[in-house]
Design a protein around this motif. Structure first.
Motif, mmCIF file in Angstrom:
data_model
loop_
_atom_site.group_PDB
_atom_site.id
_atom_site.type_symbol
_atom_site.label_atom_id
_atom_site.label_comp_id
_atom_site.label_asym_id
_atom_site.label_seq_id
_atom_site.Cartn_x
_atom_site.Cartn_y
_atom_site.Cartn_z
ATOM 1 N N UNK A 251 0.801 -1.219 0.000
ATOM 2 C CA UNK A 251 0.000 0.000 0.000
ATOM 3 C C UNK A 251 0.836 1.272 0.000
ATOM 4 N N UNK A 252 1.797 1.311 -0.900
ATOM 5 C CA UNK A 252 2.552 2.539 -1.129
ATOM 6 C C UNK A 252 2.546 2.822 -2.628
ATOM 7 N N UNK A 253 3.263 2.003 -3.412
ATOM 8 C CA UNK A 253 3.098 2.105 -4.858
ATOM 9 C C UNK A 253 1.724 1.552 -5.221
ATOM 10 N N UNK B 42 16.991 8.375 -17.701
ATOM 11 C CA UNK B 42 15.777 8.918 -18.283
ATOM 12 C C UNK B 42 14.484 8.363 -17.712
ATOM 13 N N UNK B 43 14.608 7.445 -16.737
ATOM 14 C CA UNK B 43 13.409 6.831 -16.156
ATOM 15 C C UNK B 43 12.552 7.879 -15.452
ATOM 16 N N UNK B 44 11.240 7.815 -15.667
ATOM 17 C CA UNK B 44 10.288 8.675 -14.963
ATOM 18 C C UNK B 44 9.888 7.985 -13.673
ATOM 19 N N UNK B 45 10.117 8.641 -12.543
ATOM 20 C CA UNK B 45 9.980 7.997 -11.231
ATOM 21 C C UNK B 45 8.810 8.564 -10.453
ATOM 22 N N UNK B 46 7.971 7.666 -9.925
ATOM 23 C CA UNK B 46 6.942 8.033 -8.972
ATOM 24 C C UNK B 46 6.568 6.770 -8.200
ATOM 25 N N UNK B 47 6.371 6.803 -6.888
ATOM 26 C CA UNK B 47 6.313 7.937 -6.001
ATOM 27 C C UNK B 47 7.717 8.491 -5.734
ATOM 28 N N UNK B 48 7.806 9.662 -5.087
ATOM 29 C CA UNK B 48 9.099 10.327 -4.936
ATOM 30 C C UNK B 48 10.160 9.424 -4.304
ATOM 31 N N UNK B 98 4.122 10.683 -19.588
ATOM 32 C CA UNK B 98 5.573 10.805 -19.382
ATOM 33 C C UNK B 98 6.225 9.470 -19.030
ATOM 34 N N UNK B 99 5.419 8.422 -18.778
ATOM 35 C CA UNK B 99 6.009 7.101 -18.580
ATOM 36 C C UNK B 99 6.056 6.608 -17.147
ATOM 37 N N UNK B 100 5.225 7.161 -16.283
ATOM 38 C CA UNK B 100 5.158 6.630 -14.920
ATOM 39 C C UNK B 100 3.700 6.359 -14.567
ATOM 40 N N UNK B 101 3.491 5.640 -13.469
ATOM 41 C CA UNK B 101 2.141 5.338 -13.013
ATOM 42 C C UNK B 101 1.830 6.078 -11.723
#
Lengths: 402, 139
Positions: A251-253, B42-48, B98-101
């Motif tokens: 439950x984070x990502x 170049x990877x789009x990262x999320x969550x921070x 942009x390539x992230x979820x």
């Protein structure tokens, strides 16, 4: 011990099995109910612990190791000390760790116990162990059912899996509990798949009866080196293999089917547990076709379908059809969650149910299940976790010495 | 009970940022959807993140998303996590262009209109203490 193998693993002899001298000596489910008046998590834990020791024909004085989150309190309350202690993750990881500790000579009689009571009091909210507090998840009203629903929906999109297939799983598990006098929901059925579909929606595609219930209870297991328990009251059961897959904190990502680690070609979250199953099967020298009972984690109906695919019982996308035609029911080739699972047998919080799948596997291999006993069962596969939670634990138990 | 999806009241639990995520939530207050881009791969990262989860580089820089994406998976919740949430609500995973979820709730449509592949755009709605939550609306 590990060997690379494709899927499904081919049975192969494993010389010098690491757990050859380790037996599951005692198991016990403490009393359970929707609410256990007057009990606390710790009192019902102790009831489970004493029950498992009695089941093994042992007393607290025989114990020299305790594993699990409550192990320090258990050691103190039962006067076990000084003992070897580890506050490991409960459920299958604790059982695997205990077996490894015995095999390594760190200890030779290990108690694992847990319990949950008086925890779920705010009934207008979902159960506390289902509610995340992460900043990217909690503000969207997420909880466990919604997390697993996002996994199920993606699979339905990719492979055309249907709500009727999910309902077949739920009806099967609930009917196992309906028949089991020890289940919290004993006698609540029988259920047809249509009954599942007719229940109110909780988190689409999951209806109320696609979901685990909540309850209170306790559970415990005792593992021992075989020469310490020469006169076991019950048939010994052996840990043939076990492993765990963890992708990250639950439950984070967002629980995405395709989430991977650094290796973009690695096993995705949708099949978390595959690596663990490969390792467990390799240690056991067995494959899916050798499994007699599937004591799988059943938090939500789809999770059973996912596990059959993840573990190699069927191909990717084939799980929906795999669960039809009686394969997973009484008398079927791969009976699932034979005690009624978290849907019907019991769901004592975040940890009790994790041990209960292992306990049922042991009972199947002893041949002592009061209901849904699989004739001649010699190998049980027990699991915890799930793709909505980014982890799956796997254990292979057998009644033949490895 | 209407089946039309609307934003939650501002009384739901607000986010509690960490030092790593604070720029994201400050951006949301300004109506900007931010994510991190790895300068090495170049990877789009999320969550921070504090380092790129794909290559391990610490060269992560904040960028502003155009706010457009596609629904990857969705659910509709009819039993709220806690009483401050109004049902139905629809948590979804969105594949951003942009390539992230990202996970957020979809609003501005009927529950029957939810579908994998639906194109959506971001919008922001207030929660407590000046914070704003990203939501997505079909386009």
């Amino acid at each position: 011990m590990w060997r690379a193998c494709g899927y499904p693993c081919q049975p192969a002899a494993v010389p010098g099995h690491p757990f050859r001298d380790v037996v599951v000596a005692g198991v016990h489910n403490a009393r359970q109910a929707r609410v256990l008046e007057g009990e606390t998590s710790f009192t019902i834990t102790i009831e489970g612990a004493l029950g498992a020791l009695a089941d093994a024909g042992l007393t607290p004085r025989d114990v020299n190791g305790v594993v699990g989150a409550l192990s320090s309190d258990i050691a103190y309350e039962l006067g076990l000390g000084p003992v070897w202690q580890s506050a490991s993750q409960l459920g299958i990881p604790a059982v695997v760790e205990a077996a490894a500790c015995i095999a390594a000579g760190l200890s030779d009689v290990i108690l694992i116990a847990t319990g949950s009571a008086g925890v779920y009091t705010e009934r207008s909210s979902t159960a506390p162990w289902t509610r995340p507090n992460n900043e990217f998840v909690a503000p969207y009203g997420m909880f466990t059912a919604a997390e697993f629903a996002l996994i199920a929906r993606r699979h339905m999109h990719l492979y055309g899996t249907t709500s009727e297939q999910l309902a077949t799983v739920a009806a099967t598990v609930r009917n196992n509990g309906h028949a089991n006098p020890e289940a919290v929901y004993y006698g609540r059925g029988p259920f047809t798949p249509q009954d599942i579909l007719d229940s109110r929606m909780v988190a689409d595609p999951f209806h109320l009866l696609d979901c685990a219930m909540t309850a209170e209870g306790g559970a415990a297991i005792v593992l021992a080196r075989a020469d310490r328990v020469p006169d076991l009251p019950n048939r010994p059961v052996y840990v043939l293999g076990g492993s765990t897959d963890r992708i990250g904190p639950s439950y984070r990502h967002a629980p995405a089917w395709d989430l991977t680690g650094r290796d973009p070609d690695g096993i995705p979250n949708g099949y978390v547990g595959r690596r663990a199953a490969q390792r467990a099967f390799a240690t056991a020298g067995l494959g899916p076709d050798d499994v007699d009972t599937c004591e799988f984690y059943d938090p939500f109906s789809f999770e059973i379908i996912r596990q059959f695919e993840a573990f190699g019982f069927c191909g990717e996308g084939e799980g929906g059809d795999f669960v039809l035609d009686g394969t997973i029911g009484p008398g079927g080739r791969f009976p699932i969650t034979t005690d009624g699972g978290t849907m019907s047998f019991g769901h004592g919080g975040a940890t009790v149910q994790l041990l209960q799948r292992v306990i049922r596997g042991v009972e199947q291999l002893r041949g002592t299940c009061p209901t849904m006993q699989v004739d001649g069962a010699s190998v049980s596969m027990c699991t915890n976790g799930g793709a909505g939670a980014l982890f799956t634990d796997v254990m292979i138990l057998g009644n033949g010495r490895p | 009970m209407s089946d039309f999806l609307v934003p939650q009241p501002a009384t739901i639990p607000r986010p509690y940022p960490s030092a790593v995520s604070e720029p994201y939530w400050e951006g949301a207050k300004r109506g900007e959807l931010l994510f991190q881009r790895c300068g090495a791969c170049g990877h789009a990262e999320f969550d921070p993140a504090i380092l790129c989860r794909k290559c391990g580089s610490r060269d992560l820089a904040w960028e502003r998303s155009a706010g457009l994406g596609t629904v990857y998976s969705w659910t509709v919740v009819w039993r709220p996590q806690q009483p401050s949430f109004v049902v139905p609500y629809a948590p979804a995973i969105v594949d951003m262009d942009e390539g992230y979820q990202i996970l957020a709730n979809v609003v501005g449509c009927d529950v029957a209109d939810l579908a994998v592949g639906q194109r959506v755009t971001v919008e922001f709605h207030p929660v407590a203490e000046g914070y704003a939550l990203p939501y997505f609306r079909p386009v």
